[in-house]
Design a protein around this motif. Structure first.
Motif, PDB file in Angstrom:
ATOM      1  N   TYR A 142      53.101  21.571  71.473  1.00 28.91           N
ATOM      2  CA  TYR A 142      52.970  22.357  70.250  1.00 28.91           C
ATOM      3  C   TYR A 142      54.219  23.199  69.975  1.00 28.91           C
ATOM      4  N   GLY A 143      54.855  23.706  71.030  1.00 30.79           N
ATOM      5  CA  GLY A 143      56.073  24.494  70.836  1.00 30.79           C
ATOM      6  C   GLY A 143      57.175  23.648  70.212  1.00 30.79           C
ATOM      7  N   LYS A 144      57.347  22.417  70.695  1.00 31.21           N
ATOM      8  CA  LYS A 144      58.342  21.509  70.140  1.00 31.21           C
ATOM      9  C   LYS A 144      57.989  21.133  68.695  1.00 31.21           C
ATOM     10  N   PHE A 145      56.679  20.937  68.453  1.00 28.02           N
ATOM     11  CA  PHE A 145      56.201  20.585  67.106  1.00 28.02           C
ATOM     12  C   PHE A 145      56.541  21.690  66.098  1.00 28.02           C
ATOM     13  N   LYS A 146      56.291  22.943  66.491  1.00 28.08           N
ATOM     14  CA  LYS A 146      56.586  24.067  65.586  1.00 28.08           C
ATOM     15  C   LYS A 146      58.089  24.196  65.346  1.00 28.08           C
ATOM     16  N   TYR A 147      58.882  23.980  66.387  1.00 33.16           N
ATOM     17  CA  TYR A 147      60.340  24.096  66.252  1.00 33.16           C
ATOM     18  C   TYR A 147      60.874  23.030  65.296  1.00 33.16           C
ATOM     19  N   GLU A 148      60.401  21.791  65.458  1.00 35.33           N
ATOM     20  CA  GLU A 148      60.875  20.706  64.589  1.00 35.33           C
ATOM     21  C   GLU A 148      60.459  20.934  63.144  1.00 35.33           C
ATOM     22  N   ASN A 149      59.241  21.452  62.926  1.00 37.61           N
ATOM     23  CA  ASN A 149      58.790  21.746  61.564  1.00 37.61           C
ATOM     24  C   ASN A 149      59.618  22.852  60.936  1.00 37.61           C
ATOM     25  N   ALA A 150      59.976  23.859  61.741  1.00 39.26           N
ATOM     26  CA  ALA A 150      60.799  24.956  61.224  1.00 39.26           C
ATOM     27  C   ALA A 150      62.187  24.450  60.843  1.00 39.26           C
ATOM     28  N   GLN A 151      62.733  23.524  61.647  1.00 42.77           N
ATOM     29  CA  GLN A 151      64.033  22.928  61.342  1.00 42.77           C
ATOM     30  C   GLN A 151      63.985  22.141  60.038  1.00 42.77           C
ATOM     31  N   LYS A 152      62.907  21.359  59.846  1.00 38.71           N
ATOM     32  CA  LYS A 152      62.757  20.580  58.620  1.00 38.71           C
ATOM     33  C   LYS A 152      62.642  21.493  57.402  1.00 38.71           C
ATOM     34  N   ALA A 153      61.878  22.579  57.545  1.00 32.58           N
ATOM     35  CA  ALA A 153      61.712  23.512  56.425  1.00 32.58           C
ATOM     36  C   ALA A 153      63.040  24.180  56.073  1.00 32.58           C
ATOM     37  N   ARG A 154      63.819  24.524  57.101  1.00 32.18           N
ATOM     38  CA  ARG A 154      65.125  25.150  56.869  1.00 32.18           C
ATOM     39  C   ARG A 154      66.071  24.183  56.162  1.00 32.18           C
ATOM     40  N   GLU A 155      66.042  22.914  56.578  1.00 32.35           N
ATOM     41  CA  GLU A 155      66.897  21.902  55.955  1.00 32.35           C
ATOM     42  C   GLU A 155      66.488  21.665  54.500  1.00 32.35           C
TER      43      GLU A 155
END
Length: 227
Positions: free
Chosen positions: A62-75
């Protein structure tokens, strides 16, 4: 309303439809068993579809999932097109020089991917001649037709007449074109500088040889040697 997904012990339903870490379907299992499988795999049990019956849960980090989603939102925010509306004001009886100056600004705005709000300001008796403003707006739209289009047709707004021009290219496309043009100009400058440097080097190399040949010719023409 919170959009945070429920994970692990926060999932209180008796059973879930379980999906494995690689997207494989495990099936409907008791929640306790799903939690045990998550612990054994050193993963989290995440409720990804709470509205389903039973809720769909997936084994994941879940930690990796949240990090990847945050990266996508930032992009996505970085690539978001921010439309800016510039404004240009003109008088219906504007002279030719001022018109060209104003048109130049409109061209620059459209090239940058910005919308342009054109306002014709009427004063005094000009208010009884709206056709002057309409013709001026039509002329401007035709002059910049390669860069923009009439997004909002001319309309009267009190003492003013307003038209909105939209760019053919988005902000991102305009920025990309600008970077390409900048790179091309830099390449042209570098090529010109390299050519000049080569010419200077060739001239420098040819100079001493020519001088040496000239001296040898004058020595051979010495009258005493000829005698």
């Amino acid at each position: 309303m919170s959009t945070e997904l429920r994970i692990n012990e926060r999932i209180r339903v008796p059973e879930v439809r379980l999906v494995g870490p690689n997207g494989e379907t495990v099936g409907i299992v008791p929640t306790d068993q799903a939690l045990k499988l998550a612990q054994e795999a050193d993963l989290d049990l995440v409720e990804v579809a709470p509205a389903a019956r039973p809720p769909v849960c997936k084994l994941m980090d879940y930690g990796k999932f949240k990090y990847e989603n945050a990266q996508k939102a930032r992009e996505a925010r970085r690539n978001q097109t921010n439309v800016i509306i510039k404004e240009m004001k003109l008088r219906p009886k504007i002279d030719a020089h001022d018109y060209e100056t104003k048109k130049g600004h409109v061209v620059r705005f459209l090239k940058a991917g910005d919308k342009v709000k054109i306002t014709i300001m009427f004063r005094g008796r000009e208010q009884h001649r709206p056709e002057l403003g309409f013709r001026l707006l039509q002329r401007l739209a035709e002059d910049v037709t390669e860069l923009g289009f009439v997004e909002s047709s001319p309309k009267q707004d009190g003492r003013n007449m307003i038209m909105v021009l939209g760019p053919h290219k988005t902000k991102a496309e305009a920025k990309a074109d600008h970077l390409v043009q900048k790179a091309e100009k830099a390449a042209e400058r570098a090529a010109a500088e390299a050519e000049e440097a080569a010419e200077r080097e060739a001239a420098h190399a040819a100079g001493p040889v020519a001088a040496k040949k000239e001296r040898r010719r004058s020595e051979n023409l010495d009258p005493e040697i000829e005698a």
